[in-house]
Design an enzyme around this catalytic site. Structure first.
Site, PDB file in Angstrom:
ATOM      1  N   HIS A   1      29.422 -49.228   1.972  1.00 47.61           N
ATOM      2  CA  HIS A   1      28.667 -49.565   0.571  1.00 47.61           C
ATOM      3  C   HIS A   1      28.891 -50.916   0.376  1.00 47.61           C
ATOM      4  O   HIS A   1      29.797 -51.700   0.969  1.00 47.61           O
ATOM      5  CB  HIS A   1      29.422 -48.713  -0.475  1.00 47.61           C
ATOM      6  CG  HIS A   1      30.829 -49.041  -0.811  1.00 47.61           C
ATOM      7  ND1 HIS A   1      31.801 -48.478   0.181  1.00 47.61           N
ATOM      8  CD2 HIS A   1      31.432 -49.717  -1.832  1.00 47.61           C
ATOM      9  CE1 HIS A   1      32.843 -48.800  -0.474  1.00 47.61           C
ATOM     10  NE2 HIS A   1      32.723 -49.707  -1.601  1.00 47.61           N
TER      11      HIS A   1
ATOM     12  N   HIS B   1      28.506 -53.751  -2.833  1.00 45.14           N
ATOM     13  CA  HIS B   1      28.838 -53.745  -4.253  1.00 45.14           C
ATOM     14  C   HIS B   1      27.759 -54.849  -5.042  1.00 45.14           C
ATOM     15  O   HIS B   1      27.581 -56.037  -4.545  1.00 45.14           O
ATOM     16  CB  HIS B   1      30.044 -54.276  -4.877  1.00 45.14           C
ATOM     17  CG  HIS B   1      31.201 -53.495  -4.421  1.00 45.14           C
ATOM     18  ND1 HIS B   1      32.010 -52.754  -5.291  1.00 45.14           N
ATOM     19  CD2 HIS B   1      31.960 -53.293  -3.098  1.00 45.14           C
ATOM     20  CE1 HIS B   1      32.992 -51.968  -4.697  1.00 45.14           C
ATOM     21  NE2 HIS B   1      32.868 -52.441  -3.522  1.00 45.14           N
TER      22      HIS B   1
END
Ligand code: ZN
Length: 134
Positions: free
Chosen positions: A100, A102
């Site tokens: 992922h 941010h």
């Protein structure tokens, strides 16, 4: 059996989340432990632990989504800057072992997570605002 990966649970809509964007391979939702309001996570729908497993095609698409969502976060949250971070491995600060990126609205100082959990209603308001700019 419940998947131990919370991001995989979110991708299958088995866990609550505040979504801002979704397509065939990528999903974006607010962090429920934001370092600043509007802190958004862009997540590959396939479970890859780190950047070392994701394919060139998937990461290229994912970063196009990062750009698009970062623009929306910028317009919705009106921060002074946007920080984009991607951690690989526990030693690098990766908390959830599912690839992922941010997107963190910034105000001139390095964000420090104090363990605050933003109210669900505040998260949904942030998500709604960001969605309106996508
Ligand atoms: Zn996962």
């Amino acid at each position: 059996m419940t998947d131990p990966c919370v991001f995989c649970q979110i991708i299958r809509h088995e866990a609550p989340y505040n979504g801002v964007y979704e397509d065939e391979t990528t999903i974006a939702f607010l962090s429920n432990r934001p370092v600043n309001p509007g802190h958004t996570l862009i997540v590959s729908k396939k479970h890859y632990e780190t950047i070392h497993q994701i394919s060139d095609e998937e990461i290229a698409h994912l970063y196009i989504v990062v750009k698009r969502v970062a623009e929306a976060v910028n317009k919705a949250i009106k921060s002074e800057g946007i920080r984009i971070v991607q951690n690989n491995g526990e030693a690098a600060g990766q908390v959830i072992p599912h690839f992922h990126v941010h997107i963190i609205p910034m105000y001139g100082q390095m964000p420090v997570f104090h363990g605050d959990i933003r109210e669900p209603s505040a998260l949904e308001k942030d998500a709604e605002k960001i969605r309106s700019f996508i």
